[in-house]
Design an enzyme around this catalytic site. Structure first.
Site, PDB file in Angstrom:
ATOM      1  N   SER A 120       0.857  -1.184   0.000  1.00 38.34           N
ATOM      2  CA  SER A 120       0.000   0.000   0.000  1.00 38.34           C
ATOM      3  C   SER A 120       0.885   1.223   0.000  1.00 38.34           C
ATOM      4  O   SER A 120       2.082   1.134   0.242  1.00 38.34           O
ATOM      5  CB  SER A 120      -0.901   0.014   1.236  1.00 38.34           C
ATOM      6  N   ARG A 365      -0.357  -3.991  -7.021  1.00 38.01           N
ATOM      7  CA  ARG A 365      -1.627  -4.549  -6.513  1.00 38.01           C
ATOM      8  C   ARG A 365      -2.767  -3.700  -7.032  1.00 38.01           C
ATOM      9  O   ARG A 365      -2.620  -2.491  -7.217  1.00 38.01           O
ATOM     10  CB  ARG A 365      -1.635  -4.542  -4.981  1.00 38.01           C
ATOM     11  N   THR A 401      -7.115   1.757   4.457  1.00 39.02           N
ATOM     12  CA  THR A 401      -6.698   0.897   5.557  1.00 39.02           C
ATOM     13  C   THR A 401      -7.579   1.110   6.778  1.00 39.02           C
ATOM     14  O   THR A 401      -8.014   0.150   7.433  1.00 39.02           O
ATOM     15  CB  THR A 401      -5.223   1.151   5.921  1.00 39.02           C
ATOM     16  N   CYS A 552      -0.332  -6.394 -17.420  1.00 38.98           N
ATOM     17  CA  CYS A 552       0.293  -7.163 -16.339  1.00 38.98           C
ATOM     18  C   CYS A 552       1.636  -6.545 -15.975  1.00 38.98           C
ATOM     19  O   CYS A 552       2.497  -6.366 -16.845  1.00 38.98           O
ATOM     20  CB  CYS A 552       0.503  -8.614 -16.762  1.00 38.98           C
ATOM     21  N   CYS A 576       3.841 -14.269 -11.171  1.00 39.72           N
ATOM     22  CA  CYS A 576       2.642 -13.557 -10.712  1.00 39.72           C
ATOM     23  C   CYS A 576       2.845 -12.853  -9.378  1.00 39.72           C
ATOM     24  O   CYS A 576       3.294 -13.446  -8.391  1.00 39.72           O
ATOM     25  CB  CYS A 576       1.479 -14.531 -10.610  1.00 39.72           C
ATOM     26  N   CYS A 579      -1.526  -9.475  -8.222  1.00 37.52           N
ATOM     27  CA  CYS A 579      -2.128  -8.142  -8.255  1.00 37.52           C
ATOM     28  C   CYS A 579      -3.582  -8.186  -8.687  1.00 37.52           C
ATOM     29  O   CYS A 579      -4.344  -7.278  -8.389  1.00 37.52           O
ATOM     30  CB  CYS A 579      -1.315  -7.207  -9.149  1.00 37.52           C
ATOM     31  N   CYS A 582      -5.169  -8.982 -14.254  1.00 39.54           N
ATOM     32  CA  CYS A 582      -5.637  -9.809 -15.368  1.00 39.54           C
ATOM     33  C   CYS A 582      -7.074 -10.257 -15.158  1.00 39.54           C
ATOM     34  O   CYS A 582      -7.875 -10.304 -16.094  1.00 39.54           O
ATOM     35  CB  CYS A 582      -4.719 -11.015 -15.557  1.00 39.54           C
TER      36      CYS A 582
END
Length: 607
Positions: A120, A365, A401, A552, A576, A579, A582
């Protein structure tokens, strides 16, 4: 308790490094427990937690063995050791202490350790933490860098134009969220919560009445071709009287539940809309470091039709967080969010901070941006969806958050009411609507959809709403198309030619991926699956110019020539970052994201 740990160790065993049976035997011997503590393969194995747990057996704990899988039972099962999941776990145990009762609480986390998959910005608003753990300052929470300045820039290609900052970050802190959740995990364990990283929840368990009764972890030791390796171990069914899903943005089990129980329709919610955040942490020169300085930007390198912006936060220890957030409803299939981020670092206002510095970590992310309009009904038979799995991000604040944590606390209070007052989890919906989460998101509801008209109209509408009407616009704007439908055909756009990475400020994907500490067992079934294997070659490539090779941020998808020189999609699942871009952006929704073996994926430490 010992049996439960041995079962989990059995399912996680890797004989080349560890022998689970030998470990269990040693645990029953007189040798010290700390002899067998390993931070890597068994990061949940903590001597202090073991001693505490062995001092009593939690109530309502039963063990049974099914023909195929071991079954374990808890009062509350929480999927995901992020801010929402850990807040729920802590709040449940606090309520137990206050009411002289006990509930067994288990948290399952797919990352190799707590915090490994947490990424984050993060300018942290401590409102929820103040409610949950009021003494956090005295308990050495990793929250030590207050915001000292707050700037907002509009970037052109060569200039940074200062604008009035709408963020109001007084009293907030620049933190690493992955470090914060590790600390929260320790606080949860001290209260008796059992946390098990490295185990991926792959399926929902139901009873005969279609009520959720827990989750199943995936099998381990399966080859790509589906055959069982020597290390094969069946997964474990972990049943709970209440199941809370705290998987984060676009959680795979959460999405199944939302569709199965029609929770968007039940809550009167629109579709969710998303953005992709790409981030690096740099260590910079001391003379350039300004602890607590916060900068947000909009404009360049994105065009005026693409919503997004960048952030630069000065953390402690000469570190800065630098990132670019790109809304996934962008239209141009030739755009690469990763390459746009590389361009950003060469801007004359950004470049001076980075020169002479070193990249420590890289990650990416997706995040929910639908806000108030896109919140589904969060309760289902047997549990609830909490945190970013539902989507509580406050877009104009660029913060989620504190709202995720509060949602977990409210769900915990509702769950406690189920056990002790005969209520049901529908009280969670009422609690949400009566909380400051609802008030905050309602006031912010028109900011994000205002930008579907473009940058200038969006700024005008959101400025009117923020500064004049203060959230009281008499209408609620709707979002545009779902993100995957927003992608135009390639013939409507010209290809974008990005500059080659210089290896100093900008980097190629393999270099960045190495800095994410991403690792997956190579010989396992792919967790990224095509619903129709023909779609990439028949549709995505000719119509959209292979957008998956660009959206991606980890080069999972690339088109390579076969023996006939025909381009075919190759999926490099081992790259990968989890995130979920896709799963969201594929034009035909042909990619299905599922969990890989537990413990795989990125290994974030300061993100």
């Amino acid at each position: 308790m010992l049996k439960f740990r041995s079962l989990l160790l059995k399912s996680k065993s890797k004989p080349k490094q560890y022998n689970a049976l030998a470990i269990v035997r040693k645990l029953t011997s007189s040798q010290p427990l700390n002899t067998f503590y390993s931070r890597n393969a068994f990061s949940f194995w903590k001597p202090h937690a073991f001693a505490r747990a062995n001092s009593r057996v939690p109530i309502s704990r039963n063990f049974c063995t099914a023909p195929d899988r071991d079954t374990l039972e808890y009062d509350v099962v929480i999927v995901g050791a992020g801010p929402a999941g850990l807040s729920a776990a802590i709040r449940l145990k606090q309520l137990c202490q206050q009411n002289d009762t006990d509930l067994s609480v288990c948290v399952i986390e797919k990352g190799a350790e707590v915090g490994a998959h947490i990424i984050s910005g993060n300018v942290f608003e401590p409102r929820a933490l103040n409610e949950l753990l009021p003494q956090w300052k005295q308990q050495d929470a990793p929250i030590t860098t207050p915001v000292t300045s707050d700037k907002f820039w509009y970037l052109t290609k060569n200039r940074a134009i200062s604008l009035p900052s709408p963020f109001h970050n007084e009293g907030n802190y620049v933190i690493s969220l992955s470090q914060l959740v590790r600390w929260m995990g320790e606080k949860a364990e001290e209260l008796g919560v059992e946390i098990y990283p490295g185990f991926a929840a792959s399926e929902i368990l139901y009873d005969a009445n279609d009520k959720v009764i827990g989750i199943g972890t995936n099998d381990m030791g399966i080859s790509k071709d589906g055959s069982k390796k020597e290390t094969f171990q069946r997964g474990v069914d972990i049943k709970g009287r209440i199941t809370l899903l705290a998987e984060g943005c676009r959680g795979s089990l959460s999405e199944k539940i939302i569709k199965q129980y029609n929770l968007r329709e039940k809550g009167g919610a629109e579709h969710q809309t998303y953005a992709l955040g790409i981030k690096e942490v740099w260590e910079i020169d001391e003379e350039k470091h300004q602890p607590g300085a916060v900068i947000h930007t909009l404009g360049w390198p994105l065009d005026n039709k693409t919503y997004g912006g960048s952030f630069l936060y000065h953390m402690k220890d000469r570190q800065i967080s630098l990132g670019l957030v790109v809304a996934l409803n962008y239209q141009n299939p030739f755009m690469s969010p990763y390459e746009e981020f590389q361009k950003l670092k060469h801007h004359p206002a950004i470049k001076p901070f980075l020169e002479g510095g070193t990249v420590i970590q890289y990650g990416a992310r997706t995040l929910n941006e639908g806000g108030f309009q896109s919140i589904p009904y969060p309760a289902f038979p047997g549990g609830a969806i909490i945190g970013c799995s539902s989507g509580f991000l406050n877009v104009p604040k660029i913060k989620g958050t504190h709202t995720a944590m509060k949602s977990g606390m409210l769900a915990a209070e509702s769950a406690f009411g189920v056990f002790n007052e005969g209520l049901d989890m529908n009280t969670y919906w009422d609690a949400l609507r009566n909380s400051w989460i609802w008030e905050e998101l309602y006031k912010a509801r028109n900011y994000r959809p205002a930008f579907k008209y473009g940058l200038v109209p969006g700024l005008a509408l959101s400025g009117l709403e923020h500064y004049i009407l203060k959230g009281r616009l008499p209408v609620t704007l709707k979002h545009g198309k779902p993100d995957h439908e927003a992608t135009d055909a390639a013939k409507l756009h010209s290809p974008i030619h990005y500059p080659k990475a210089d290896g100093v400020l900008s980097f190629d994907v393999p270099t960045s991926l190495h800095r994410s500490n991403t690792n997956h067992e190579h010989d396992q079934p792919p967790h990224l699956r095509l619903k129709d294997p023909k779609v990439p070659e028949l549709t995505n490539l000719p119509v959209y110019a292979a957008p998956e090779s660009r959206y991606c941020p980890a080069r999972v998808y690339e088109y390579v020539a076969d023996e006939k020189n025909q381009l075919k999609l190759q999926i490099n699942a081992q790259n990968c970052l989890h995130c979920k871009a896709c799963d969201i952006k594929d034009p035909k929704q042909n990619i299905k994201w599922t969990v890989p073996e537990g413990g795989g994926g990125p290994g974030y430490s300061v993100m």
